[in-house]
Enzyme design. Structure first.
Site, PDB file in Angstrom:
ATOM      1  N   ASP A   1      24.489  49.438  70.794  1.00 42.54           N
ATOM      2  CA  ASP A   1      25.493  49.276  69.739  1.00 42.54           C
ATOM      3  C   ASP A   1      25.286  47.985  68.947  1.00 42.54           C
ATOM      4  OD1 ASP A   1      28.410  48.420  71.826  1.00 42.54           O
ATOM      5  OD2 ASP A   1      26.405  47.573  71.727  1.00 42.54           O
ATOM      6  N   THR A   2      24.866  46.931  69.633  1.00 37.53           N
ATOM      7  CA  THR A   2      24.639  45.679  68.909  1.00 37.53           C
ATOM      8  C   THR A   2      23.471  45.814  67.938  1.00 37.53           C
ATOM      9  OG1 THR A   2      25.452  44.490  70.848  1.00 37.53           O
ATOM     10  CG2 THR A   2      24.287  43.196  69.199  1.00 37.53           C
TER      11      THR A   2
ATOM     12  N   THR B   1      34.024  43.443  72.059  1.00 43.20           N
ATOM     13  CA  THR B   1      34.225  43.090  73.469  1.00 43.20           C
ATOM     14  C   THR B   1      33.389  41.856  73.789  1.00 43.20           C
ATOM     15  OG1 THR B   1      34.603  45.401  74.013  1.00 43.20           O
ATOM     16  CG2 THR B   1      33.970  43.943  75.828  1.00 43.20           C
TER      17      THR B   1
ATOM     18  N   GLN C   1      41.213  41.223  75.179  1.00 45.18           N
ATOM     19  CA  GLN C   1      41.536  42.579  75.663  1.00 45.18           C
ATOM     20  C   GLN C   1      42.234  42.514  77.016  1.00 45.18           C
ATOM     21  OE1 GLN C   1      37.734  44.608  75.609  1.00 45.18           O
ATOM     22  NE2 GLN C   1      37.531  44.389  73.393  1.00 45.18           N
TER      23      GLN C   1
ATOM     24  N   ALA D   1      32.536  49.127  74.776  1.00 45.79           N
ATOM     25  CA  ALA D   1      33.103  49.036  76.115  1.00 45.79           C
ATOM     26  C   ALA D   1      34.599  49.294  76.102  1.00 45.79           C
ATOM     27  CB  ALA D   1      32.827  47.650  76.695  1.00 45.79           C
ATOM     28  N   SER D   2      35.247  49.044  74.941  1.00 42.74           N
ATOM     29  CA  SER D   2      36.711  49.210  74.927  1.00 42.74           C
ATOM     30  C   SER D   2      37.158  50.465  74.208  1.00 42.74           C
ATOM     31  CB  SER D   2      37.383  47.994  74.274  1.00 42.74           C
ATOM     32  OG  SER D   2      37.061  47.919  72.906  1.00 42.74           O
TER      33      SER D   2
HETATM   34  N1  LIG Z   1      43.572  43.334  63.388  1.00 45.01           N
HETATM   35  C1  LIG Z   1      43.082  42.685  64.450  1.00 45.01           C
HETATM   36  N2  LIG Z   1      43.589  41.494  64.822  1.00 45.01           N
HETATM   37  C2  LIG Z   1      43.109  40.829  65.893  1.00 45.01           C
HETATM   38  N3  LIG Z   1      42.081  41.287  66.652  1.00 45.01           N
HETATM   39  C3  LIG Z   1      41.526  42.464  66.308  1.00 45.01           C
HETATM   40  C4  LIG Z   1      41.993  43.233  65.206  1.00 45.01           C
HETATM   41  N4  LIG Z   1      41.230  44.365  65.132  1.00 45.01           N
HETATM   42  C5  LIG Z   1      40.348  44.306  66.156  1.00 45.01           C
HETATM   43  N5  LIG Z   1      40.539  43.164  66.849  1.00 45.01           N
HETATM   44  C6  LIG Z   1      39.737  42.691  67.974  1.00 45.01           C
HETATM   45  O1  LIG Z   1      38.499  43.437  67.966  1.00 45.01           O
HETATM   46  C7  LIG Z   1      38.258  43.949  69.270  1.00 45.01           C
HETATM   47  C8  LIG Z   1      37.599  45.313  69.183  1.00 45.01           C
HETATM   48  O2  LIG Z   1      36.417  45.146  68.429  1.00 45.01           O
HETATM   49  P1  LIG Z   1      35.443  46.398  68.289  1.00 45.01           P
HETATM   50  O3  LIG Z   1      36.215  47.579  67.822  1.00 45.01           O
HETATM   51  O4  LIG Z   1      34.268  45.950  67.521  1.00 45.01           O
HETATM   52  O5  LIG Z   1      35.060  46.583  69.827  1.00 45.01           O
HETATM   53  P2  LIG Z   1      34.468  47.919  70.481  1.00 45.01           P
HETATM   54  O6  LIG Z   1      33.465  48.452  69.532  1.00 45.01           O
HETATM   55  O7  LIG Z   1      35.561  48.802  70.890  1.00 45.01           O
HETATM   56  O8  LIG Z   1      33.835  47.391  71.778  1.00 45.01           O
HETATM   57  P3  LIG Z   1      32.370  46.799  71.905  1.00 45.01           P
HETATM   58  O9  LIG Z   1      32.477  45.375  71.476  1.00 45.01           O
HETATM   59  O10 LIG Z   1      32.037  46.955  73.316  1.00 45.01           O
HETATM   60  O11 LIG Z   1      31.508  47.589  70.996  1.00 45.01           O
HETATM   61  C9  LIG Z   1      39.579  44.071  69.945  1.00 45.01           C
HETATM   62  O12 LIG Z   1      39.404  43.875  71.337  1.00 45.01           O
HETATM   63  C10 LIG Z   1      40.397  42.941  69.319  1.00 45.01           C
HETATM   64  O13 LIG Z   1      40.298  41.783  70.117  1.00 45.01           O
HETATM   65  C1  LIG Z   2      26.216  44.169  78.461  1.00 43.59           C
HETATM   66  C2  LIG Z   2      25.676  43.985  77.073  1.00 43.59           C
HETATM   67  O1  LIG Z   2      25.263  42.661  76.902  1.00 43.59           O
HETATM   68  C3  LIG Z   2      26.720  44.361  76.114  1.00 43.59           C
HETATM   69  O2  LIG Z   2      26.733  45.758  76.098  1.00 43.59           O
HETATM   70  C4  LIG Z   2      26.444  43.864  74.706  1.00 43.59           C
HETATM   71  O3  LIG Z   2      25.086  43.862  74.391  1.00 43.59           O
HETATM   72  C5  LIG Z   2      27.061  44.846  73.810  1.00 43.59           C
HETATM   73  O4  LIG Z   2      26.500  45.871  73.648  1.00 43.59           O
HETATM   74  C6  LIG Z   2      28.350  44.521  73.177  1.00 43.59           C
HETATM   75  O5  LIG Z   2      28.823  45.572  72.425  1.00 43.59           O
HETATM   76 MG   LIG Z   3      31.553  48.218  69.223  1.00 47.42          MG
END
Ligand SMILES: Nc1ncnc2c1ncn2[C@@H]1O[C@H](COP(=O)(O)OP(=O)(O)OP(=O)(O)O)[C@@H](O)[C@H]1O
Ligand SMILES: C[C@H](O)[C@H](O)[C@@H](O)C(=O)CO
Ligand SMILES: [Mg+2]
Length: 490
Positions: A237-238, A259, A304, A12-13
């Site tokens: 993704d999970t 996220t 975030q 999501a991010s």
């Molecule tokens: N070095 C760090 N220190 C603190 N927090 C961190 C660090 N690296 C990542 N994060 C945390 O991890 C989060 C991102 O995690 P991740 O990359 O798994 O998310 P994503 O894959 O972009 O999103 P989703 O969870 O939707 O898949 C950031 O929002 C932040 O809060």
């Molecule tokens: C909305 C969902 O619960 C969310 O996408 C979660 O399952 C997820 O995929 C987090 O990365």
């Molecule tokens: Mg992710």
């Protein structure tokens, strides 16, 4: 020539294209080839994702991979769950997809279950009640648009369709719709009817690891791409994150920390009994016939939002360092309170919550971040205890994966409060799991167990053990607080 695997992981991010190869020591080597921001914006009255932008970023990333000398690759796509694209009779999208954080479903569960008992719905599906599940989104969907809809495609399935022309519905992500029947392992006819959708509007269900097809010639003409064979991986993704979690034996739990924080364990049969229902645990389908028995916890979404409010002047690691300079547990927050799903200003929402509950109000960035981390750790520890109770087991190890696994402070607090060993990493477990399903599909890796062993041998995993006598009694006080204040995500 060893096979090259591209994991397209869009959270999501943020989104990323990771190149995975197996080296001579039978280790998975992962290289980030392209990264891009993701996020929703208000358009036509709703919070929407820009799906064309995401597809363009994937093609841009593939051009970088070609430029790096890769002529032939496999590719898998995983994204966040529940959201979908409506495709018209002409095979084109009717609108940009609406985000699950849009407020259109704020009251959808109550509306839909007014004549459909939740216990009955849970028995059928085993899926947690989140008001943004696809079932409720379709219930609230624009009727005229739904009538023009030939196909309803989950986000990763839609991206695969645009790239290859082939439409499928992959089961791990389809299960998050809360429309799959656990017994029949098909879309539930009653639930389809409930939202005026026909079975034919979903493409056939396929398991993770099913080959999809080549990227179409028209894309090959418009972009300088490698020859790309798309494999349908665990497209939620999970689900990919769980595949990429190097759990060992049977007493491990996972925490996919990004996220969202998805905390749970992998089962071979679903657990949709009364305790699971009362605690709103879910049985999302996993790869290879497994079930992801988990709970959605608000997660680092909160961090975030805080980072954005500060104008991104701090990096996430700087915010974590500021938190580390503050005392933990200065206030208790039910971080799964629905008010934190999509507030206008997360900092003000946290501060208002603390005022309303007569607690110390965090003001400085470090205080705010420590309040978030403290209450995430408490919430995790409380849920580990619930998992043990529901499954009548003792989960000794919590594997934390995803970006949140980088936060040593949070890992340590969680280990101590939950009294478990925390194994942190890989931080890109989702991409690793995505690539692993591709490798199993081509025969480069024998199976999931062998793949997880390979992951453990490939990435730097950090261990955290409980620190005795730390925070004695805090968890019990938090649980008492929750019992008096909880308005969970439902
Ligand atoms: N070095 C760090 N220190 C603190 N927090 C961190 C660090 N690296 C990542 N994060 C945390 O991890 C989060 C991102 O995690 P991740 O990359 O798994 O998310 P994503 O894959 O972009 O999103 P989703 O969870 O939707 O898949 C950031 O929002 C932040 O809060
Ligand atoms: C909305 C969902 O619960 C969310 O996408 C979660 O399952 C997820 O995929 C987090 O990365
Ligand atoms: Mg992710």
């Amino acid at each position: 020539m060893e096979n090259a695997y591209v994991a397209v992981d869009i959270g999501a991010s943020s989104g990323r294209l990771m190149l995975a190869e197996i080296n001579n020591q039978q280790q998975i080597q992962l290289k980030e080839m392209h990264r891009f921001k993701n996020g929703f914006k208000k358009a036509d009255g709703h919070d929407r994702w820009n799906i064309d932008y995401l597809i363009h970023e994937i093609l841009t990333g593939l051009e970088k991979i070609k430029a790096a000398g890769y002529q032939q690759v496999y590719l898998g796509i995983d994204t966040w769950a529940v959201d979908y694209v409506l495709v018209g009779q002409d095979g084109k999208k009717l609108a940009d997809p609406i985000s699950y954080r849009d407020h259109r479903t704020d009251h959808a569960i109550a509306d839909l279950t007014s004549d459909l008992p939740k216990s009955y719905l849970y028995k059928k599906t085993g899926i947690q009640f989140l008001d943004f599940n696809t079932l409720y989104q379709l219930y609230e969907e624009n009727e005229a648009l739904l009538e023009q809809t030939k196909q309803i495609m989950m986000i990763p399935d839609y991206i695969g369709y645009v790239l290859t022309g082939k439409a499928v519905t992959e089961v791990t992500n389809a299960s998050t719709t809360q429309m799959l029947n656990l017994q029949g392992r098909l879309f539930d006819e009653d639930l389809l009817a409930k939202v005026n959708v026909h079975d034919s509007q979903f493409a056939k269900l396929v398991e993770a690891g099913t080959p999809l097809g080549q990227i179409s010639a028209n894309w090959m003409e418009s972009f300088d791409l490698p020859e790309t064979q798309v494999i349908t991986v665990a497209t939620h993704d999970t689900a990919s994150a769980v595949v990429g979690t190097p759990g060992v034996g049977h007493d491990w739990a996972f925490l996919s920390s990004g996220t969202w924080s998805l905390l749970g364990t992998e089962l071979n049969t679903p657990e949709n009994g009364q305790l699971a229902f009362e605690n709103n645990y879910t049985n999302e389908w996993g790869a290879y016939g497994t079930y992801r028995f988990l709970k959605n916890i608000m997660g680092l979404w909160i961090a975030q939002c805080v980072k954005r409010i500060y104008g991104d002047q701090y990096s996430f690691s700087e915010l974590a360092s500021l938190a580390g300079q503050e005392k933990p547990f200065q206030q208790f927050i039910d971080i799964n309170d629905e008010r934190f799903v999509n507030p206008d200003n997360m900092i003000e929402e946290i501060q208002q919550y603390c005022r309303e509950t007569g607690q110390a109000v965090p003001e400085m960035p470090g205080e705010i971040m420590m309040a978030i981390y403290s209450n995430l750790a408490l919430f995790y520890a409380n849920e580990v205890q619930k998992l043990d109770a529901i499954l009548d087991c003792h989960l000794n190890t919590l594997n934390i994966v995803g970006g949140g696994s980088n936060i040593a402070l949070l890992n340590q607090m969680t280990s101590t409060l939950a009294n478990v060993t925390v194994v942190a990493g890989p931080n890109e477990a989702t991409a690793v799991g995505n690539a692993l399903v591709q490798m199993i599909s081509t025969g480069d890796v024998q199976d999931l167990k062998a793949g997880r062993q390979m992951i453990a041998n490939s990435f730097d995993l950090k261990r955290f053990e409980p620190e005795a006598d730390q925070y004695a009694g805090v968890l019990k006080r938090y649980q008492d607080f929750l019992n008096g204040h909880s308005k969970e995500l439902v």
